[in-house]
Design a protein around this motif. Structure first.
Motif, short mmCIF file in Angstrom:
data_model
loop_
_atom_site.label_atom_id
_atom_site.label_comp_id
_atom_site.label_asym_id
_atom_site.label_seq_id
_atom_site.Cartn_x
_atom_site.Cartn_y
_atom_site.Cartn_z
N THR A 52 0.82 -1.21 0.00
CA THR A 52 0.00 0.00 0.00
C THR A 52 0.85 1.26 0.00
O THR A 52 0.39 2.32 -0.45
CB THR A 52 -0.94 0.03 1.22
OG1 THR A 52 -0.16 -0.09 2.42
CG2 THR A 52 -1.93 -1.13 1.15
N GLY A 53 2.07 1.18 0.50
CA GLY A 53 2.97 2.33 0.49
C GLY A 53 4.17 2.15 -0.40
O GLY A 53 5.14 2.92 -0.30
N ALA A 54 4.12 1.15 -1.28
CA ALA A 54 5.29 0.81 -2.10
C ALA A 54 5.69 1.95 -3.03
O ALA A 54 6.88 2.25 -3.18
CB ALA A 54 5.01 -0.46 -2.90
N PHE A 61 8.83 -2.12 -7.79
CA PHE A 61 8.58 -1.75 -6.41
C PHE A 61 7.62 -2.74 -5.74
O PHE A 61 7.71 -2.98 -4.53
CB PHE A 61 8.02 -0.33 -6.35
CG PHE A 61 8.89 0.66 -7.09
CD1 PHE A 61 10.14 0.99 -6.59
CD2 PHE A 61 8.48 1.21 -8.28
CE1 PHE A 61 10.96 1.88 -7.27
CE2 PHE A 61 9.29 2.09 -8.97
CZ PHE A 61 10.53 2.43 -8.47
N VAL A 62 6.72 -3.31 -6.52
CA VAL A 62 5.84 -4.35 -5.96
C VAL A 62 6.65 -5.62 -5.70
O VAL A 62 6.50 -6.27 -4.66
CB VAL A 62 4.67 -4.64 -6.92
CG1 VAL A 62 3.79 -5.76 -6.36
CG2 VAL A 62 3.84 -3.39 -7.15
N ALA A 85 -1.10 -1.36 -4.29
CA ALA A 85 -0.08 -0.33 -4.50
C ALA A 85 -0.65 0.83 -5.30
O ALA A 85 -0.37 2.01 -5.00
CB ALA A 85 1.12 -0.94 -5.23
N LEU A 86 -1.47 0.53 -6.29
CA LEU A 86 -2.10 1.59 -7.08
C LEU A 86 -3.08 2.40 -6.23
O LEU A 86 -3.08 3.63 -6.26
CB LEU A 86 -2.82 0.98 -8.29
CG LEU A 86 -1.93 0.38 -9.38
CD1 LEU A 86 -2.77 -0.40 -10.38
CD2 LEU A 86 -1.13 1.47 -10.09
N VAL A 87 -3.92 1.68 -5.48
CA VAL A 87 -4.90 2.38 -4.63
C VAL A 87 -4.18 3.16 -3.53
O VAL A 87 -4.57 4.29 -3.19
CB VAL A 87 -5.90 1.38 -4.03
CG1 VAL A 87 -6.89 2.10 -3.12
CG2 VAL A 87 -6.65 0.63 -5.13
N GLY A 88 -3.13 2.56 -2.97
CA GLY A 88 -2.38 3.24 -1.92
C GLY A 88 -1.67 4.49 -2.41
O GLY A 88 -1.48 5.44 -1.63
#
Length: 275
Positions: free
Chosen positions: A101-103, A121-122, A177-180
């Motif tokens: 979520t913060g990546a 990054f993921v 990751a996108l939503v975060g």
């Protein structure tokens, strides 16, 4: 200026999840090395080093496992193995999702500097989760060593079922990751949800105590973490896999990857603006 703003729309195909993921896997130098360096930097001033990395597994498997085995009047040898495998699988999933979520936000300097292959990054988050999984294996192996009836054929099956868990952790990591990146508060929300998810997943209690027709049994079987844990743990301990588990995970994996592909193609180009 208009050409620059419209370029992402014309180049939407450049954000292909499979293409970026394949490129990241072919060139693991960035995400593999950076995940290793993150772990080293966090623990370089600790004299006990590897022990602190193993301490969460020791506390959960032998501390909580021993406590609940005593409380429920169950044999320690059998219950700690049950807790150990469940804890390891759940930790991989929870770590991958929570950290993803913060990546992008935590790597803003790289992304804004022109590193636009977001899958790096993921994968760094997944690699870190797998490193902690490997470090915790000796603790789980000790619990399995005292288990009265381990099924070694089931262990081989679990080696092939673990990639299913990783595949699901990966697509969930991409989506979160996108939503975060768009909603930074998501990390705090997910962290709180996982506190409840741990209790809802049969790790420190047995699944057969929740009848299928009860509300708690229904919630447990709707929980995706239960099915991922069950797929790995049941064969090793000689237990029968829930009949709904293979179908549940097949639908979840296929549907999840479709969602991740579409979300990545649509929103990956906005990440530099969001972070």
């Amino acid at each position: 200026m208009d050409d620059v703003l419209l370029a992402p729309e014309r180049g939407v195909s450049m954000h292909s999840l499979f293409r970026d993921l394949a490129a990241s896997l072919r060139n693991p130098e960035f995400w593999a090395l950076s995940s290793w360096l993150d772990i080293v930097v966090r623990n370089r001033q600790s004299r006990l080093g590897i022990f602190w990395l193993m301490s969460p597994a020791i506390v959960y498997i032998w501390g909580m496992g021993g406590f609940f085995a005593s409380m429920m009047h169950m044999p320690l040898a059998g219950f700690v193995a049950y807790v150990a495998i469940g804890y390891l699988v759940f930790r991989v999933i929870s770590s991958a999702i929570t950290e993803s979520t913060g990546a992008f936000a935590s790597s803003a300097a790289f992304i804004l500097d022109g590193h636009v292959r977001l899958t790096d990054f993921v994968l760094r988050v997944i690699a870190t989760a797998m490193f902690h999984f490997i470090v915790s294996l000796p603790v789980a192996a000790l619990a399995l060593a005292i288990y009265p009836d381990p099924h070694w054929v089931g262990l081989l099956f679990s080696l092939f079922s673990m990639p299913v868990v990783i595949l699901n952790a990966l697509w969930i990591g991409v989506v979160f990751a996108l939503v975060g990146a768009r909603f930074p508060d998501l990390k705090h929300l997910v962290g709180n949800i996982f506190m409840f998810a741990f209790l809802l997943t049969p790790i420190i209690w047995h699944a057969d105590t929740m009848p299928p027709g009860s509300l708690r049994g229904t919630l447990m079987r709707f929980n995706p973490f239960y099915h991922m844990v069950e797929l790995v743990r049941a064969p090793i301990l000689g237990q029968t896999i829930d009949p709904s588990t293979p179908l549940y995970l097949a639908v979840m994996t296929l549907g999840g990857w479709i969602l991740a592909i579409l979300a990545y193609r649509r929103y990956a180009r906005f990440v530099p603006l969001w972070i």
